[in-house]
Design a protein around this motif. Sequence first.
Motif, short mmCIF file in Angstrom:
data_model
loop_
_atom_site.label_atom_id
_atom_site.label_comp_id
_atom_site.label_asym_id
_atom_site.label_seq_id
_atom_site.Cartn_x
_atom_site.Cartn_y
_atom_site.Cartn_z
N MET A 102 0.83 -1.20 0.00
CA MET A 102 0.00 0.00 0.00
C MET A 102 0.86 1.26 0.00
SD MET A 102 -3.40 -0.72 2.32
CE MET A 102 -3.00 -2.00 3.49
N LEU A 103 1.93 1.24 0.80
CA LEU A 103 2.83 2.38 0.85
C LEU A 103 3.53 2.58 -0.49
CD1 LEU A 103 4.26 1.73 4.39
CD2 LEU A 103 3.09 3.82 3.69
N LYS A 104 3.84 1.50 -1.17
CA LYS A 104 4.46 1.59 -2.49
C LYS A 104 3.51 2.29 -3.46
CE LYS A 104 6.77 -2.05 -3.53
NZ LYS A 104 7.09 -3.44 -3.99
N HIS A 105 2.23 1.95 -3.39
CA HIS A 105 1.24 2.60 -4.25
C HIS A 105 1.08 4.07 -3.90
CE1 HIS A 105 0.05 -0.93 -6.43
NE2 HIS A 105 -0.27 -1.59 -5.34
N ARG A 106 1.41 4.42 -2.65
CA ARG A 106 1.34 5.83 -2.23
C ARG A 106 2.70 6.53 -2.44
NH1 ARG A 106 -1.02 4.48 3.45
NH2 ARG A 106 0.40 6.15 4.08
N ASN A 107 3.61 5.83 -3.11
CA ASN A 107 4.93 6.37 -3.44
C ASN A 107 5.78 6.69 -2.22
OD1 ASN A 107 4.60 6.33 -6.33
ND2 ASN A 107 3.24 8.10 -6.10
N ASP A 108 5.52 6.02 -1.12
CA ASP A 108 6.36 6.16 0.07
C ASP A 108 7.28 4.95 0.13
OD1 ASP A 108 7.50 6.59 2.53
OD2 ASP A 108 5.63 7.11 3.55
N LEU A 109 8.31 4.98 -0.70
CA LEU A 109 9.16 3.81 -0.89
C LEU A 109 10.01 3.50 0.33
CD1 LEU A 109 10.27 4.29 -4.60
CD2 LEU A 109 8.27 3.10 -3.68
N LEU A 110 10.41 4.52 1.07
CA LEU A 110 11.24 4.31 2.25
C LEU A 110 10.46 3.53 3.31
CD1 LEU A 110 14.03 4.90 3.44
CD2 LEU A 110 13.06 6.96 4.48
N GLN A 111 9.24 3.97 3.58
CA GLN A 111 8.41 3.26 4.56
C GLN A 111 8.01 1.88 4.04
OE1 GLN A 111 7.31 4.13 7.85
NE2 GLN A 111 9.11 5.43 7.50
N SER A 112 7.82 1.78 2.74
CA SER A 112 7.48 0.48 2.16
C SER A 112 8.58 -0.54 2.43
CB SER A 112 7.26 0.63 0.65
OG SER A 112 7.06 -0.63 0.05
N GLU A 113 9.81 -0.13 2.27
CA GLU A 113 10.95 -1.01 2.55
C GLU A 113 10.99 -1.41 4.02
OE1 GLU A 113 13.37 -2.44 0.79
OE2 GLU A 113 12.56 -1.77 -1.12
N LYS A 114 10.66 -0.49 4.88
CA LYS A 114 10.66 -0.75 6.32
C LYS A 114 9.70 -1.88 6.66
CE LYS A 114 8.69 1.40 10.47
NZ LYS A 114 8.09 2.65 11.01
N TYR A 115 8.49 -1.83 6.11
CA TYR A 115 7.51 -2.87 6.43
C TYR A 115 7.81 -4.18 5.71
CZ TYR A 115 4.80 0.49 9.06
OH TYR A 115 4.40 1.40 10.02
N ALA A 116 8.42 -4.09 4.54
CA ALA A 116 8.84 -5.31 3.85
C ALA A 116 9.88 -6.05 4.68
CB ALA A 116 9.39 -4.96 2.47
N GLU A 117 10.78 -5.31 5.30
CA GLU A 117 11.80 -5.93 6.15
C GLU A 117 11.16 -6.55 7.40
OE1 GLU A 117 15.12 -7.44 7.82
OE2 GLU A 117 14.84 -6.74 5.75
N LYS A 118 10.18 -5.88 7.97
CA LYS A 118 9.47 -6.44 9.12
C LYS A 118 8.77 -7.74 8.72
CE LYS A 118 8.58 -2.31 11.90
NZ LYS A 118 7.57 -1.58 12.70
N ALA A 119 8.18 -7.76 7.55
CA ALA A 119 7.53 -8.98 7.06
C ALA A 119 8.54 -10.10 6.93
CB ALA A 119 6.85 -8.72 5.72
N HIS A 120 9.72 -9.78 6.42
CA HIS A 120 10.77 -10.78 6.26
C HIS A 120 11.19 -11.36 7.61
CE1 HIS A 120 14.30 -12.77 4.63
NE2 HIS A 120 15.07 -12.15 5.53
N GLN A 121 11.33 -10.51 8.60
CA GLN A 121 11.73 -10.97 9.94
C GLN A 121 10.66 -11.89 10.54
OE1 GLN A 121 12.47 -7.39 12.17
NE2 GLN A 121 14.29 -6.84 10.99
N GLU A 122 9.42 -11.52 10.39
CA GLU A 122 8.34 -12.35 10.95
C GLU A 122 8.22 -13.67 10.19
OE1 GLU A 122 6.84 -11.77 13.77
OE2 GLU A 122 7.89 -9.85 13.98
N GLN A 123 8.47 -13.65 8.89
CA GLN A 123 8.44 -14.88 8.11
C GLN A 123 9.55 -15.82 8.56
OE1 GLN A 123 6.19 -15.62 5.16
NE2 GLN A 123 6.92 -17.59 5.98
N GLU A 124 10.73 -15.27 8.84
CA GLU A 124 11.83 -16.10 9.34
C GLU A 124 11.46 -16.74 10.68
OE1 GLU A 124 15.38 -13.70 9.52
OE2 GLU A 124 16.05 -14.46 7.58
N PHE A 125 10.82 -15.97 11.56
CA PHE A 125 10.38 -16.52 12.84
C PHE A 125 9.37 -17.64 12.62
CE2 PHE A 125 7.05 -16.52 16.13
CZ PHE A 125 7.80 -16.92 17.23
N LEU A 126 8.41 -17.42 11.74
CA LEU A 126 7.40 -18.44 11.46
C LEU A 126 8.06 -19.71 10.95
CD1 LEU A 126 4.01 -17.84 9.66
CD2 LEU A 126 5.36 -19.87 9.20
N ASP A 127 8.97 -19.57 9.99
CA ASP A 127 9.61 -20.73 9.38
C ASP A 127 10.47 -21.51 10.37
OD1 ASP A 127 8.45 -20.05 6.96
OD2 ASP A 127 10.22 -19.00 6.21
#
Length: 503
Positions: free
Chosen positions: A253-278
């Motif tokens: 959603m942030l990417k669609h709003r052209n807030d690429l910096l914040q988009s990267e921040k949440y993508a990294e959080k998703a990656h961390q939580e995915q690692e924990f799940l796995d």
Amino acid sequence: MEITKTSKYYLLLLLVVMLGSCKEESKKKPTRTNTGGLVFNSSNKELDKAFSWAKNKALSYAHDNEDPVGYWYEAALPDREAFCMRDVSHQAIGAEILGLGKHNYNMFLKFAQNIGKGKDFCSYWEINRYNKPAPVDYENDQDFWYNLPANFDVTYNAYRLYKWTGNKEYLNNPDLINFYELSLNEYVDHWELGSDQILYRNRSLHAPENPEKSRFGNKRGIPTYNEGGRGETLLGIDMSASLVAAYKAYSEMLKHRNDLLQSEKYAEKAHQEQEFLDEFWWDTERQEYRSILYGDGNFDYFMVGEDQAFLHYLFYFDAIQDDSKILDLVEKYETNFGKLIVELKSYLPIIFYENNKSAMANRMIINLCSPLNARRAYPENSYTVIEHITRGLMGIDADASINGFMSLSRLDKKNDWAEIMNVPLLSNKISVKHYGKTKTTAHNVNGGTIKWIAKIPGVHEFLFVNGEKTTCTIENNGLQSYSYLDIDLKKDEKATVSATPQS
């Protein structure tokens, strides 16, 4: 003034009419929304009956702005006259296909507008037609029922609704943005739901000071959608999966709003939580997923006794990528389908369609809609059947970012056929007909030019567009290969894509 016999008669008649009106008002029937001719037909007449029943049943639960809460549909236990965060999230795409876009937007907005610090950044778990928290789940802001994955489920499905509809209000509405931001920051921190805290948190965090005197005690903050279990539930795998999905969704959603910096921040959080799940939820010794962590340190896995398996949320939240793990879970759900409750079964058919088990998915839908199914009237059932057939069997999905839709036949046999007409997506209505797995026709019934990504199962060097040989692209998602090409369909334009010129 003297009252004549005639006057008495008319007074009595007026009283009867008024009493009748009051009676009708007290019973207040749902108002049904015009779907603009949504129709499904196929070579499987039992499936046709299931779709027809599900469509009519789902629409009987829709209410068109005649109540204080505004546009809404029932998404809770039947006759509760309310909508619940989990149920609405799961029913939303089916509702959109049924033409209930105003209802979806209003209900998602109601959840967003009722988030608050005074409720520890929760919203109302269930809202009724009077625009109040449903009394069955709510006493006051310190004492209410709440399943913690709900905020993440709503966030994830708000993005799915944007992709399906192109409604930018899901991206830009200030109340919705506030909900996403609070849910993925203050809410996560306040309830200690991040992977760095979640294994050490107090299970009764933010429970009322005197839980023995409250209605709900530590049910105000259940860390899973699993409301049963065999002991004190500390955590469910769906909690982790929902957080992964919400972070990914908000990043997009942030990417669609052209807030690429914040988009990267949440993508990294998703990656961390995915690692924990796995890592945490996968038992390397048993080679299977854990599903529930209990206070005694033990786990549930797929099923324990009569407890329900909650591993389907890995599919629902798109939090499982390993093909062998996917196939193992699909097999387990196929074997145990008859033992599961309707709410859980309502998640499953699309999983089977997407994993080459269309015959089983068809049987599931027919079973879910059968009069022999004692709980088929549960609203979640009828709404999700519409999605299972549209997105599952017909393989139709929408993507607002490309102003397009895709289709992929998941029919079981080569001589099968199926068509669905007048499906609302983006700013259009489209119709799709599959002939086995080798030929598909699409029609842009209404709306501006739209991109059609026509997918045909199998590996093909060429596909034929209206009989003309055309170069295509091959894609392999691990479990299935398909070939596809893009076609721009103008208003009222049709096109046919096939694997052979004779198809």
